[in-house]
Design a protein around this motif. Structure first.
Motif, PDB file in Angstrom:
ATOM      1  N   ILE A 192      31.231  39.128  43.694  1.00  0.00           N
ATOM      2  CA  ILE A 192      31.137  39.101  42.502  1.00  0.00           C
ATOM      3  C   ILE A 192      31.397  37.803  41.275  1.00  0.00           C
ATOM      4  CG2 ILE A 192      31.076  40.009  40.104  1.00  0.00           C
ATOM      5  CD1 ILE A 192      31.560  42.473  41.886  1.00  0.00           C
ATOM      6  N   PHE A 193      32.305  37.108  41.956  1.00  0.00           N
ATOM      7  CA  PHE A 193      33.075  35.928  41.462  1.00  0.00           C
ATOM      8  C   PHE A 193      33.210  34.985  41.707  1.00  0.00           C
ATOM      9  CE2 PHE A 193      34.279  39.529  38.391  1.00  0.00           C
ATOM     10  CZ  PHE A 193      33.424  39.875  37.269  1.00  0.00           C
ATOM     11  N   PRO A 194      32.349  34.490  43.109  1.00  0.00           N
ATOM     12  CA  PRO A 194      33.011  33.536  43.782  1.00  0.00           C
ATOM     13  C   PRO A 194      33.020  31.641  43.159  1.00  0.00           C
ATOM     14  CG  PRO A 194      30.886  33.354  44.081  1.00  0.00           C
ATOM     15  CD  PRO A 194      30.834  34.713  43.015  1.00  0.00           C
ATOM     16  N   GLU A 195      33.432  32.275  41.872  1.00  0.00           N
ATOM     17  CA  GLU A 195      32.976  30.157  41.313  1.00  0.00           C
ATOM     18  C   GLU A 195      35.174  31.175  41.971  1.00  0.00           C
ATOM     19  OE1 GLU A 195      32.397  27.380  40.734  1.00  0.00           O
ATOM     20  OE2 GLU A 195      31.215  28.052  42.262  1.00  0.00           O
ATOM     21  N   LYS A 196      35.548  31.953  40.214  1.00  0.00           N
ATOM     22  CA  LYS A 196      37.240  32.377  39.778  1.00  0.00           C
ATOM     23  C   LYS A 196      37.349  32.109  41.291  1.00  0.00           C
ATOM     24  CE  LYS A 196      35.402  35.152  36.291  1.00  0.00           C
ATOM     25  NZ  LYS A 196      35.804  34.403  35.467  1.00  0.00           N
ATOM     26  N   ILE A 197      37.156  32.542  42.196  1.00  0.00           N
ATOM     27  CA  ILE A 197      38.061  32.696  43.578  1.00  0.00           C
ATOM     28  C   ILE A 197      38.218  31.249  44.360  1.00  0.00           C
ATOM     29  CG2 ILE A 197      38.341  33.481  46.166  1.00  0.00           C
ATOM     30  CD1 ILE A 197      38.098  35.784  43.360  1.00  0.00           C
ATOM     31  N   ASN A 198      37.058  30.660  44.091  1.00  0.00           N
ATOM     32  CA  ASN A 198      36.832  29.168  44.914  1.00  0.00           C
ATOM     33  C   ASN A 198      38.007  28.194  44.471  1.00  0.00           C
ATOM     34  OD1 ASN A 198      35.904  26.977  46.116  1.00  0.00           O
ATOM     35  ND2 ASN A 198      34.922  26.297  44.011  1.00  0.00           N
ATOM     36  N   TRP A 199      38.197  28.180  42.725  1.00  0.00           N
ATOM     37  CA  TRP A 199      39.263  27.813  42.051  1.00  0.00           C
ATOM     38  C   TRP A 199      40.681  27.685  41.745  1.00  0.00           C
ATOM     39  CZ3 TRP A 199      38.060  22.982  40.500  1.00  0.00           C
ATOM     40  CH2 TRP A 199      36.739  22.931  40.072  1.00  0.00           C
ATOM     41  N   LEU A 200      40.330  29.408  42.241  1.00  0.00           N
ATOM     42  CA  LEU A 200      41.434  29.998  41.933  1.00  0.00           C
ATOM     43  C   LEU A 200      42.636  29.319  43.615  1.00  0.00           C
ATOM     44  CD1 LEU A 200      44.036  32.126  41.113  1.00  0.00           C
ATOM     45  CD2 LEU A 200      42.822  33.787  43.185  1.00  0.00           C
TER      46      LEU A 200
END
Length: 203
Positions: free
Chosen positions: A132-140
């Motif tokens: 759902i939030f691939p960008e958030k996980i990517n930056w994490l």
């Protein structure tokens, strides 16, 4: 340990507060986790007793083994649920175990040591959250080696959950592009603020 639950409709926010690895270490894990020996389960030692460093370190390491088991159990429980979920682990302080020539133990010194100030923090997330939030996980993931401070946690937890509040700061959200390295402030026993990079490591 204490368990706090906040539930709104189908959403849940759970806080599990444990004693972790506080002294007396032998009281922080069951006998089945008494792996490293000799330990405080069978040998008496005061936390300031350098002559029993091996006993104290062994006992502390056993508490870490048990903590790992508790965390693994929590993650397994979350994995078994058909839910969009994340789990955050954070320790409130580290511990001195005669790590250098200062021969310091525990964590109650007026000027914090680098060992007491260096604490673990990690995030586990479900596949559904990642989808759902691939960008958030990517930056994490990209910020995994950044300098992170405790003040960043509330901003990150809420941001990943898509919760907004007036004082939210994107520069403190580890899951955002604009995250800025923390100054990693530590409040000492005398209520003075120190910075992690300024702490002394004795040889």
């Amino acid at each position: 340990s204490l368990l706090f639950k906040i539930k709104t409709r189908h959403e849940k926010f759970i806080v599990l507060h444990t004693w972790g690895s506080h002294f007396d270490y032998a009281e922080r894990y069951p006998n089945s986790f008494d792996v490293f020996k000799p330990s405080l389960k069978t040998v008496f030692a005061r936390p300031s007793d350098f002559s029993h460093k091996d006993v104290l370190v062994n006992s502390y390491d056993n508490t870490i083994l048990f903590t790992d088991a508790v965390i693994d159990s929590a993650i397994s429980t979350l994995k078994s649920q058909p839910a969009i979920s994340a789990m955050y682990y954070l320790s409130d302080h580290g511990e001195n175990l005669f790590d250098d020539t200062s021969h310091t133990s525990l964590h109650e010194e007026v000027v914090p040591t680098i060992y007491a100030a260096h604490i673990p923090f990690f995030v586990w997330y479900s596949d559904t959250l990642k989808n759902i939030f691939p960008e958030k996980i990517n930056w994490l993931y990209k910020h995994r080696n950044s300098k992170i401070g405790v003040e960043d946690i509330i901003h990150t937890v809420t941001d990943i959950s898509n919760i907004r509040f007036p004082m939210q700061d994107s520069s403190k959200c580890i899951d955002e592009e604009f995250f800025v390295d923390s100054k990693q402030k530590i409040l000492s026993e005398n209520f003075k603020i120190y910075y992690y990079d300024s702490l002394i490591r004795y040889k």
